[in-house]
Design an enzyme around this catalytic site. Structure first.
Site, short mmCIF file in Angstrom:
data_model
loop_
_atom_site.label_atom_id
_atom_site.label_comp_id
_atom_site.label_asym_id
_atom_site.label_seq_id
_atom_site.Cartn_x
_atom_site.Cartn_y
_atom_site.Cartn_z
N ASP A 297 -34.11 -26.26 -1.94
CA ASP A 297 -34.42 -27.50 -1.23
C ASP A 297 -33.17 -28.24 -0.74
OD1 ASP A 297 -33.64 -28.17 -3.78
OD2 ASP A 297 -35.33 -29.50 -4.20
N GLY A 298 -32.10 -28.25 -1.54
CA GLY A 298 -30.87 -28.90 -1.10
C GLY A 298 -30.29 -28.22 0.13
N THR B 156 -34.33 -18.84 -4.34
CA THR B 156 -34.12 -19.54 -5.61
C THR B 156 -35.00 -18.91 -6.67
OG1 THR B 156 -34.54 -21.62 -6.79
CG2 THR B 156 -35.74 -21.30 -4.76
N ILE B 157 -34.43 -18.67 -7.84
CA ILE B 157 -35.22 -18.00 -8.89
C ILE B 157 -36.29 -18.90 -9.47
CG2 ILE B 157 -33.29 -16.48 -9.49
CD1 ILE B 157 -32.97 -18.19 -12.07
N ASP B 158 -36.18 -20.22 -9.26
CA ASP B 158 -37.10 -21.16 -9.92
C ASP B 158 -38.52 -21.16 -9.33
OD1 ASP B 158 -35.21 -22.02 -11.74
OD2 ASP B 158 -34.47 -23.60 -10.42
N MET C 74 -34.66 -20.66 -17.63
CA MET C 74 -34.41 -21.68 -16.61
C MET C 74 -35.72 -22.27 -16.09
SD MET C 74 -31.17 -20.14 -14.50
CE MET C 74 -29.53 -20.15 -15.23
N GLY C 75 -35.60 -23.47 -15.57
CA GLY C 75 -36.78 -24.16 -15.03
C GLY C 75 -36.75 -25.62 -15.43
N ARG C 76 -35.93 -26.41 -14.72
CA ARG C 76 -35.81 -27.83 -15.05
C ARG C 76 -37.06 -28.61 -14.71
NH1 ARG C 76 -30.68 -27.62 -13.44
NH2 ARG C 76 -29.24 -27.74 -15.19
N GLY D 233 -27.67 -22.21 -5.83
CA GLY D 233 -27.67 -21.15 -6.83
C GLY D 233 -27.97 -19.80 -6.21
N ARG E 32 -21.70 -25.20 -3.93
CA ARG E 32 -22.33 -26.49 -3.66
C ARG E 32 -21.26 -27.37 -3.01
NH1 ARG E 32 -27.12 -25.90 -6.42
NH2 ARG E 32 -27.02 -24.57 -8.27
N GLU F 132 -46.73 -16.18 -27.69
CA GLU F 132 -47.76 -16.92 -28.42
C GLU F 132 -47.81 -18.40 -28.01
OE1 GLU F 132 -47.50 -13.19 -30.23
OE2 GLU F 132 -45.85 -14.59 -29.87
N ASP G 127 -39.63 -23.03 -7.01
CA ASP G 127 -39.98 -24.46 -7.04
C ASP G 127 -40.19 -25.09 -5.66
OD1 ASP G 127 -37.35 -24.23 -6.30
OD2 ASP G 127 -36.60 -25.77 -7.67
N LEU H 169 -46.46 -10.54 -37.58
CA LEU H 169 -45.07 -10.19 -37.87
C LEU H 169 -44.05 -10.94 -37.01
CD1 LEU H 169 -45.41 -6.33 -38.35
CD2 LEU H 169 -45.30 -8.11 -40.10
#
Length: 319
Positions: A103-104, A125-127, A169-171, A11, A72, A187, A129, A214
């Site tokens: 990681d891949g 990677t934006i995650d 996102m964020g599996r 990604g 990929r 909240e 992770d 509200l």
């Protein structure tokens, strides 16, 4: 070491171009020839390679995405595919390879190192992770993109006195939801790392409405569940019709933040430095605000520690 290559894989993430720029310019500064490999490992197998000069990376530090493009590649996961890639690297005389991805991508770099190619990984990677590093390139930009969306959604939610579910996102890693939720004053923050009870969410919604609140923002990481199913459950239990916004790929794009540009620039230069020292099968990272590197296998073997303290803080501040 005379010729090095650089590719982006998996990604895309804001800041990848800044990392490419740093690799190319640090390489040229050290009298290396730098080859840009397009479309990740797929492009490597197909020989989509071009020499890069100073002008190749001019005016890209502020751009999102990746000028080398990304893909990929299932073929690269096979011995035949990796041997093809090795042959191409040898044909182009590439002695060392910088791989920017997750990681891949790092697993692929490790496999190439076993075949004799010196490889260095940069976390893009934006995650956020990857356990071995505090931050990955693109994460800060993604959080700020989500934060901007929260502000806009809150405006209309307040005007209509609505509940909003924002899916990000964020599996497997909920850091985008966690950081953006805390910074955006959500909240409720729902993450794959922490189980939640729908009744607790509903109770908070009802109590908030009773005291004249509200709006109510629910941040949902995609790995936690489906936003539309959550919307349905809330309606069934409370009669409240929440509105869903799935941010999707908007989180991947956009101009990288100053933090991501600087982090990517430092990591790109560090990767070249490691190759010049003859290092291989290493990944660059940042720990306690200090640049570091470690073995790819060791990095990928680390278990990610969830920031429970930050998660608790989101609950304390959302009462």
């Amino acid at each position: 070491m005379q010729t090095i290559g650089v590719l982006t894989s998996g990604g895309d993430a804001p800041g990848m171009n800044a990392a490419i720029r740093a690799v190319v310019r640090a390489g040229i500064y050290n009298n290396l020839k730098v080859m840009g490999i397009e479309r990740g490992y797929a492009g490597l197998i197909n020989g989509e390679i071009k020499e890069m000069d100073l002008s190749s990376v001019g005016d890209i530090i502020h751009k999102g995405g990746t000028i080398l493009k990304t893909a990929r590649c299932e073929e690269f996961k096979t011995d035949t595919g990796r041997n093809k890639a090795l042959n191409v690297l040898n044909v182009f005389g590439i002695d060392g390879l910088v791989v920017i991805g997750g990681d891949g991508s790092f697993n692929g770099a490790q496999k190439l190192s076993h075949l004799g190619i010196k490889t260095i990984g940069i976390p893009g990677t934006i995650d956020n992770d990857l356990a071995y590093t505090d931050y990955t390139i693109g994460f800060d930009t993604a959080v700020n993109t989500v934060l901007d969306a929260i502000g806009k959604i809150r405006d209309t939610s307040t005007s209509h006195e609505r509940i909003s579910i924002i899916e990000v996102m964020g599996r497997h890693c909920g850091d985008i939801a966690l950081y953006a939720g805390l910074a955006g004053g959500a909240e409720s923050v729902l993450l794959p790392e922490e189980a939640f009870e729908i009744d607790d969410i509903c109770k908070k919604l009802i109590q908030g409405k009773a005291r004249g609140k509200l709006h109510h923002i629910i941040m949902l990481a995609e790995g936690t569940g489906n936003a539309f199913e959550l919307q349905k459950e809330i309606l069934e239990k409370t009669g409240i019709d929440a509105r869903v916004t799935v941010l999707g790929y908007i989180q991947r794009g956009g101009t990288p933040t100053a933090f991501d540009r600087i982090l990517a620039s430092k990591m790109g230069a560090k990767a070249v430095e490691l190759l010049l020292k003859g290092k291989s099968s290493r990944v660059v990272g940042i720990k306690n605000n200090q640049l570091m590197d470690m073995d790819i296998y060791e990095a990928l073997s680390q278990n990610r520690e969830f920031d429970k303290e930050m998660y608790t803080l989101t609950k304390i501040l959302s009462i």
